[in-house]
Structure formats: C-alpha cells, structure tokens
Design a protein around this motif. Structure first.
Motif, PDB file in Angstrom:
ATOM      1  N   UNK A 166      -3.149  26.133  19.904  1.00  0.00           N
ATOM      2  CA  UNK A 166      -2.900  25.156  20.969  1.00  0.00           C
ATOM      3  C   UNK A 166      -1.953  25.650  22.056  1.00  0.00           C
TER       4      UNK A 166
ATOM      5  N   UNK B 279      -0.673  23.623  25.692  1.00  0.00           N
ATOM      6  CA  UNK B 279       0.676  23.400  26.213  1.00  0.00           C
ATOM      7  C   UNK B 279       0.897  24.201  27.496  1.00  0.00           C
TER       8      UNK B 279
ATOM      9  N   UNK C  91       5.737  14.910  19.892  1.00  0.00           N
ATOM     10  CA  UNK C  91       5.903  15.374  18.527  1.00  0.00           C
ATOM     11  C   UNK C  91       7.370  15.704  18.318  1.00  0.00           C
ATOM     12  N   UNK C  92       7.870  15.327  17.171  1.00  0.00           N
ATOM     13  CA  UNK C  92       9.261  15.619  16.877  1.00  0.00           C
ATOM     14  C   UNK C  92       9.397  17.085  16.528  1.00  0.00           C
ATOM     15  N   UNK C  93       9.902  17.854  17.468  1.00  0.00           N
ATOM     16  CA  UNK C  93      10.075  19.292  17.223  1.00  0.00           C
ATOM     17  C   UNK C  93      11.512  19.592  16.820  1.00  0.00           C
ATOM     18  N   UNK C  94      12.296  18.566  16.593  1.00  0.00           N
ATOM     19  CA  UNK C  94      13.718  18.790  16.375  1.00  0.00           C
ATOM     20  C   UNK C  94      14.045  19.121  14.929  1.00  0.00           C
ATOM     21  N   UNK C  95      13.070  19.106  14.057  1.00  0.00           N
ATOM     22  CA  UNK C  95      13.370  19.469  12.686  1.00  0.00           C
ATOM     23  C   UNK C  95      12.920  18.399  11.718  1.00  0.00           C
ATOM     24  N   UNK C  96      13.801  17.989  10.845  1.00  0.00           N
ATOM     25  CA  UNK C  96      13.425  17.116   9.728  1.00  0.00           C
ATOM     26  C   UNK C  96      12.743  15.840  10.182  1.00  0.00           C
ATOM     27  N   UNK C  97      11.684  15.525   9.491  1.00  0.00           N
ATOM     28  CA  UNK C  97      11.048  14.238   9.735  1.00  0.00           C
ATOM     29  C   UNK C  97      11.989  13.123   9.283  1.00  0.00           C
ATOM     30  N   UNK C  98      12.914  13.503   8.432  1.00  0.00           N
ATOM     31  CA  UNK C  98      13.819  12.495   7.880  1.00  0.00           C
ATOM     32  C   UNK C  98      14.730  11.907   8.944  1.00  0.00           C
ATOM     33  N   UNK C  99      14.814  12.576  10.101  1.00  0.00           N
ATOM     34  CA  UNK C  99      15.746  12.099  11.128  1.00  0.00           C
ATOM     35  C   UNK C  99      15.277  10.794  11.738  1.00  0.00           C
TER      36      UNK C  99
END
Lengths: 431, 452
Positions: B346, B350, B444-452
């Motif tokens: 992809x 982008x 899309x959350x590119x910042x790391x943990x989905x837990x955030x």
C-alpha cells in the motif's frame, strides 16, 4: 538417532541447546533494516498482538537511532526483548510481511527487535520513568509476562505495583516453560531487571496466594488486583498406570530442564504424548538431552496437531520420530514405566517401549483458586471471563490476563493483556 | 559482431571505455592494469602545478544499504613528480600503442601550457585533456573550475593550447555553472577538438553529528568537495544534451562523464550523443573488473538492435528530448495495478494520497490490493515509482493517439489560459477532497499499542 550426546556439563548442555540464530551484529541489522518497505498500515504491525509500530522501529534502527527503536518497541510491549526471541514470528509479524507474497524472504522482524532491545538492556539505557506517586496501590498476583507488563504500565502512571510471585524468579513460563534453545534464563531475567530498575515495581518472591484469607488481606490493602496466575500443573489424564515413575508432565519437565540444565534426568527412550507446541518443545529437548529414541505420539492426524509447522519441523530436525493416530490406553511396567499401549481409531492396538513418558497433554486450570474470589466468573474451561476492552473480571476490583484468561497462549498475548488491564484499572479507579 | 572501436576526434581507441582523470589513473601501474583488464583508454591523473594533498580525501553519500550512491573528493591534481609520471606514460604508450592514453593537464601561464604539452607529447600521449573542472583547492589558485566558470579565460587558454598542441585536445568542462553552453561555445570557438563533461560538482556530502565538521574531515575541519558517482549522472546527462542540441557545439565530439557504472549507463550516454565515456567512481568502488560487464552488455545491446558501431546509434535520443512547450498535452496515461503481482504494501496508496492526487483507493475486502480511481489519476507515475514489485504498476495509454496539442500550439493560436481562474487551466474541475476530509478520514492508530 544420536544427533546429540547426553550433556555431561553446562558447556555441553549449552552446545546442545544453543540458539540457532544468534543476535544480529551491526552490519546484519543495517542490511536487514534496509529491506523494510515501510508499508502503509503495515500488515506486520496489524499481526502483532501488541501492535508494535514495526516499520517505525526498523526505520529507527536503519538510521542509527537504536534507543529510539527500543522505545517504540517498549511503548507497545513491555516484554519486547523476550517476545522478539520467543514469539512465533513466522505466523505473526514475519508471516504477515508483504515480501512473502512474492517469495522474497520476510524481513527478520524478531531479530531486529532483539537487536534494539538488547542494545538498551545491555547498555542499561534509561528509557522509562515511573509516574508521580498517585497514592494508589495495585496487587498483582503472578509475576509472569502479564503481571510484569501490568506492573510496568501501572508504574508509569504513578501506581504502586506489588507483584506476588509463587516462585523465586520472575517471568513465569518465560523463564520456567520455554525451550532453552529459544531463550536463556539470563536473557529473560535481564529484561525484568532492566525494567524494574527504571520503573520500580516490587516483586515478593516465594509468595503464593492460595487462601481466602490472603485474598481478603490483599483486597483490604490494595485498590485493585490483577490476576496473572497462568495455568496449573500438567493435568492428570486418568489413564491406567499414570502414577508409575518415569511419567512426568511436560511443564514440569521443562521447568526441571530450565533450572537444572544437564543435571535433568532424561530417559534413554522417551515418548512424548501430545501434539501442541509444548509437546514439540519437550520432544526437541529430550533429543538434545541425548535420549537415544524420542517418539512423539499424537492421538489425531498430523494435520490436526495444534503445534505450529515450524515447531514440528524443529522437533523433527533434532532427530525425533512421530506416530499419529496413537491414543494412549495404558502405561505398562512394574513400578516404573516400560512402555505405552496405544489404540488406533480403528480399534487396533500397539505398544511402544520406553523408559520415560512426558505428558504434553495440557495443564490444569486454576479453577479452584478463582472460586475463592467473590463473584469471579469463569467459563466452561475454567478460564476467567473478562471484558475484552479492559480485562476487568466480573468482580470489578479484579482484572486478569495471560493464560488465566486464554487457557494458554503466547508470551506476547500476556504482555498485551497486562498492559490492557493496567489501563483498565487506571480508568476504573478514575471514573 | 559489433565493432566497439572508436576514433574520437582523432584519438583511436579499441573501445569507448576510458578511465577518467582521477585516482585510478595516478600511475603507470594502474593504467597498464586497466588496459589489461579491458579498458580502451585512460585519461592520466592531471599533471601540472605542484601540489600537496591532505590526508582524509574522500567521502560518500550512502542510501540505506547502498554504499557510495554519491562520492566526493578534496584531492588535488597529481602530487607526484612530473618526470615520474612522464616516464611511466612513455612506458605505457610504448606497451599499449593502440590504446588511448590521454594526458590531463592543469597549469597556469601560457609558457607552462606550452612546456607541459611538449613534454606529454614526447611521452607518447595520444591526446590532451584540459582540466577546467576541479571545484576544490586548485580553483582557489585560479585554475580548475575557476577557468571553467569563466568562458573568456577558458577560451584564451584553449587558444594557447590549440596553438601549441600537435595532438588532439579535449576541453573538460565544469558543471558548476548555470549555462553549460557558455563554456561549451567558448571551447568550440577556440577550436577545441573535443569536449568532455562533467567534472565534479561543488558539494558538501555530509556533516559529522558530533564534531559538526563536513566530510571528509581534516583535523576537525573540511571544505567543499567535488561530487560524482551515480547520484550525478542525471545532471551530467542533461548537460551533455544541452551541448549536443546546441547548433554551435553539436558537431564537436563529446566524451561523457558522470556516474557511469554499467552498460546501460554507457548506452544512455551514447544515445545522448557521447562517443566515448569516462569512468572514475565505479572503478574506485569495484576495481577495473567492472569493464567486462560494460563491454558485454554494450555488445549485446548493439547486436540485438543491429548496430555495428557506436556511431550507428550515437545521439539517437536527442530528437526526442524536447522543450516542455512542445510536449503533447493530449497524451493521457493512467496507472494500472496488476492485482496478481501486488503484495499489498500500500505504498502506492499513501504516496498518492499524501504526495500526489488522491487517485488510489484502499480495498474494503481486507485484500490490501488498492485500486486506481481513474477519474482522479493524472498519470503522474508516482505510484509506479514507489511500487517495489517489478511490472506491478504500469502506466497505460488511454487516449487514442490521434490528438495532438502543445503549449506552443496553444500559444500560437492564442488559446492558452491567461487569467487566474481561467477555465482552460489544467486543474479546473479536477477532483480534490475537501480539506476537512483530511481530519475526518478513519485514521489508523500508528502510535503503537491498541491498548491506548
């Protein structure tokens, strides 16, 4: 088979169990990190249970920002180093690497991850700081990857985190239950030490929590509790002759091996029962301990085995043999085991001689422990039920993660669970 | 079997592959070794005014794991005694009489030019190359690029040389000038036999992040270097084209220099009109052995295309190099993604969304195989350039090839857009998303943990 001689010393043990793919050097890391395409919304990242921003940390490695790479990894996964080593990367991040689609070897993400994390651990680079003390205390029962991960995240937010660990070492199965050729005790413990020195969580060793009284005291002393107790010992199968000597559970065998190395007692002819990853480990390990015959016996077909293909291949490559459609009916012998009688699906029977049996047929659940906690709901397999959004249990003061809720998965899943629970605890206490 | 031999302004050579005047031609040993390896000629490292060199002389730009995509040096002309160089040159020309051994020269006064030309002619040189290019060190003493940047001075010196020389003279130009045709015309007016270009480009290739000194670092300091290697090839080819399209210069033989490393580079230079090529960086990087691949590749290309000599195709690309105003505005290509080859990185999505025209859509079926939004695609090529898979994204012609219109034609017929919001401007009516969409789109959350 004799691929391995029985190790007589620590050196020989280390030779038999040495890591097939040692840590990358600077040149390897540079070339390998250059290969990353920096995919948009990268599949590797999406395949990672902790969603590490893999393209970003690889880019950081490639531009000489190794500390920054490690920071990116730990931002998502507190057990970053152990996961880089023990994760089944071939079915997770590396399995998702787009290079696979054109039969180009996937980027070696796990190795690159270790390159970064080992750099900061070995050089004791300070990357984290505990948050300002917020006066609240959280108890963590079980010092495995879920508990450590939970403690780290809580400390970042200023909570006191006290881990109650039944054994005398932290990390749970990462230390006690993983094949020694995958990761050494020292490497696991180094990472915990590295995190603990910076974040300051407490671990109370040799402190099993097993009684109602203890739990009540904990509930009194702490604002919330995280349960990361994993699973129990190998379950009894109720097969005739199961109490004979020479029959041992796989978890117990691996723990013995990890702690006692070459002094571990391994038979000459070993049968492993089971078809999961633990069975593969136990089989490989028996071979590396110099057993002359190792037979992996699984009741179903090869395709039905729960183990990853690469784990089975690793076991086969260490010289073991496998038998399928082999359901254990009886353990033969006088006091000690001398053979196993199996039945096939068609009802026919056969016997294989041995002087040791390792049961990799599943661990017992901790259901009786969970029953000590008020309103703690479990599912039909005695796994704690949690809200998937925050890992909170049916008793709101309790959160849980790791094998205790999933019945036995990877270290990386536990690492994710612990972090998720910490964030859930924070939110719950601040509602 | 193609015949690679050339007659370059009277300088004969068994093939067009010459080593440029540089460290690889610093000694008779190196030149003989190069001839033995297959090189047809060598321009000896510049002889002339006495020099002293610094220690730490070269630096490079690396791109990811690619070493020396660009190369820089602050080395001066030969610091070896002239008599040693001449003795070795004599030995080389005696042993290899059919190769093109060319003396590069850089001196100051007319007398010095006359003297040194005599000396290299006596040593058996087959030609002379005038170094008006070095952009470091020698230019501070009024030579090298100081001459190349001053067409008047260049013309004067070339005239001195043409008076004195009895062997062919090649004037080597500096690229450190806005219009390469200015020194080109000066050289031709002074009756040079040939031109070579480019010399190195004035540059700073990097700064040490601890000492803050430019590379290469000399005792904590540095100076601008001369940049060459693969990175400069596009600049050099443009300058070659400029000269070869110029009516006053186009008939003068040109030796092409700049980032040449393989047969493809050689063919491109020849297509733009060069009739010999000079190589330095690639030989410094890989040794003289690279000439074997160059020779084989060139021969195969010529055989396939049916060319007997390089003159059969020299300059064949020149008629296709136009001014922008003469390009067909009706030509219409659009990107096409081969979904069988797509690996789902992809990057095209982008790149197009952030860097171009928002003409690629992500799939909703989880396949990660993007699709082209044809009405938005302007045919810019960006997606095909970032795609890491061979022949996955191709540009497909959509017009029927019958229509032709250029800016020049529009100008001639007074149809060019001329007001700020002219309906005839190209972007009129072309889709762009509303600005606020940038903040609304699902990120899309590119910042790391989905837990955030």
């Amino acid at each position: 088979m004799a691929e391995y001689n029985r190790p007589q010393s620590e050196a020989e043990f280390n030779e038999n169990f040495k890591d097939k793919t040692p840590l990358m050097n600077d040149t390897q890391a540079h070339y390998e990190s250059s290969r990353c395409l920096f995919c948009y919304d990268a599949p590797c990242m999406n395949a990672c249970p902790t969603a590490i921003d893999i393209p970003l940390f690889i880019k950081k490695i490639n531009t000489g920002n190794i500390d920054g790479a490690a920071q990116t990894i730990y931002d998502s996964n507190w057990i970053g180093n152990a996961c880089g080593t023990v994760c089944p990367t071939g079915v997770l991040c590396e399995g998702a690497c787009v290079y696979n689609k054109q039969s180009v070897p996937a980027v070696q993400i796990g190795k690159l991850q270790n390159f970064a994390t080992r750099h900061v651990i070995d050089n004791n680079k300070k990357l984290f700081e505990a948050g300002k003390d917020n006066g609240k205390k959280i108890a963590i029962i079980g010092g495995g990857p879920a508990g450590i991960s939970c403690a780290c995240e809580l400390r970042k937010m200023g909570y006191t985190a006290d881990i109650f660990e039944a054994k005398d070492k932290p990390s749970g199965l990462t230390v006690y239950g993983i094949a020694p050729y995958k990761i050494t005790n020292e490497e696991v413990l180094d990472e915990v030490k590295y995190l603990q020195e910076q974040l300051g969580f407490n671990i109370k060793y040799n402190s099993p929590i097993s009684s109602k009284d203890q739990l009540e005291q904990i509930e009194k002393d702490y604002d919330a509790v995280f349960i990361g107790v994993g699973l129990g010992p190998t379950a009894f199968r109720n097969i005739p002759g199961e109490d004979k000597s020479g029959i041992i559970g796989a978890v117990e065998f691996v723990e013995d091996l990890r702690m006692n190395h070459h002094k571990t007692n391994v038979g000459k002819e070993v049968i492993i029962l089971g078809g999961g990853n633990t069975a593969m480990d136990a089989a490989s390990e028996s071979a590396r301990m110099g057993a002359t015959k190792v037979i992996l016996a699984y009741r179903g077909s090869k395709e039905k085995m729960g183990a990853y293909d690469f784990e089975y291949e690793l076991a086969i490559s260490s010289g073991i043999k496998s038998v399928f459609d082999a359901n254990p009916k009886e353990f033969l012998g006088e006091d000690s085991v001398e053979g196993v009688k199996f039945s096939r699906a068609d009802g026919s029977e056969f016997t294989i001689n041995c002087d040791m049996v390792i049961k990799a047929t599943g661990q017992a659940k901790m259901g009786s422990f969970f029953k000590l906690i008020d309103n703690m709901e479990t599912d039909e397999s005695s796994r704690i039920k949690v809200n998937k959004k925050n890992n909170q249990t049916s008793n709101p003061k309790y959160f849980a993660g790791g094998d205790a809720i999933n019945g036995g998965a990877e270290v990386v899943n536990a690492a994710y669970d612990g972090k998720l629970a910490a964030l859930g605890i924070h939110k719950w206490l601040n509602e | 079997m193609p015949d690679l031999s050339i007659d370059f302004a009277g300088i004969k050579s068994p093939n067009p592959f010459w080593l440029a005047s540089a460290p690889p031609t610093n000694s008779g040993y190196q030149v003989m070794k190069a001839y033995d390896a297959g090189w047809g000629g060598a321009v000896w490292k510049t002889l002339g005014m006495p020099t002293i060199n610094v220690s730490s002389r070269y630096a490079a730009t690396n791109y990811r794991d690619t070493r020396i995509s660009g190369f820089s040096n602050i080395e001066l002309i030969s610091d070896r005694p002239l008599e040693d160089n001449l003795r070795e040159m004599r030995e080389v020309t005696k042993r290899f009489p059919n190769h093109a051994t060319i003396a590069s020269l850089m001196v100051d006064t007319r007398e010095q030019w006359i003297d040194i030309i005599k000396m290299v002619e006596d040593a058996g040189a087959n030609g002379i190359e005038l170094n008006f290019g070095c952009p470091h060190g020698m230019c501070e003493r009024g030579m090298g690029s100081a001459v190349g940047q001053d067409p008047k001075a260049l013309k004067t010196i070339v005239e001195w040389v043409m008076d004195a020389a009895s062997i062919p003279v090649i004037t080597k130009l500096s690229p450190n000038i806005s219009h390469i045709t200015d020194p080109g015309i000066a050289a031709v007016e002074a009756k040079t036999d040939a031109i070579s270009l480019i010399n190195t480009i004035k540059s700073i290739v990097g700064i040490d992040l601890d000492s803050y000194a430019p590379y290469p670092v000399v005792d904590g300091k540095g100076t601008n270097g001369g940049y060459c290697g693969p990175a400069v090839k596009p600049i050099a080819m443009h300058m070659l084209k400029e000269l070869k399209k110029h009516p006053l210069i186009k008939d003068t033989p040109i030796s092409g220099i700049g980032g040449i490393e393989n047969w493809r580079d050689v063919v491109e230079y020849i297509l733009l009109g060069a009739t010999s090529v000079q190589v330095c960086t690639a030989a410094m990087h890989y040794g003289f052995g690279i000439v074997r691949g160059m020779e084989d590749g060139l021969k195969r290309f010529m055989s396939e295309k049916g060319y007997n000599t390089i003159y059969d195709f020299a300059g064949k690309a020149l008629p296709n190099v136009m001014e922008w105003k003469d390009l067909n505005l009706k030509y219409d290509v659009k990107a096409n993604i081969n979904s069988d080859k797509c690996i789902g990185c992809d990057l095209c999505y982008i790149a197009c969304d952030d860097g171009a025209h928002q003409a690629i859509a992500l799939p909703t079926d989880g396949s990660r195989i993007p699709s082209i939004i044809e009405e938005n695609c302007v045919g810019c090529n960006l997606c095909s350039l970032v795609c890491p898979v061979e022949e996955c994204i191709t540009m497909v012609q959509k017009d029927d090839g019958t229509k032709h219109n250029t800016w020049q034609q529009l100008t001639d017929s007074e149809e060019i857009p001329c007001t700020w919001n002219d309906d005839r401007a190209g972007g009129k009516g072309h889709y762009v998303p509303e600005p606020i969409k940038a903040l609304e789109s699902v990120r899309k959350d590119r910042s790391g943990a989905r837990a955030k």
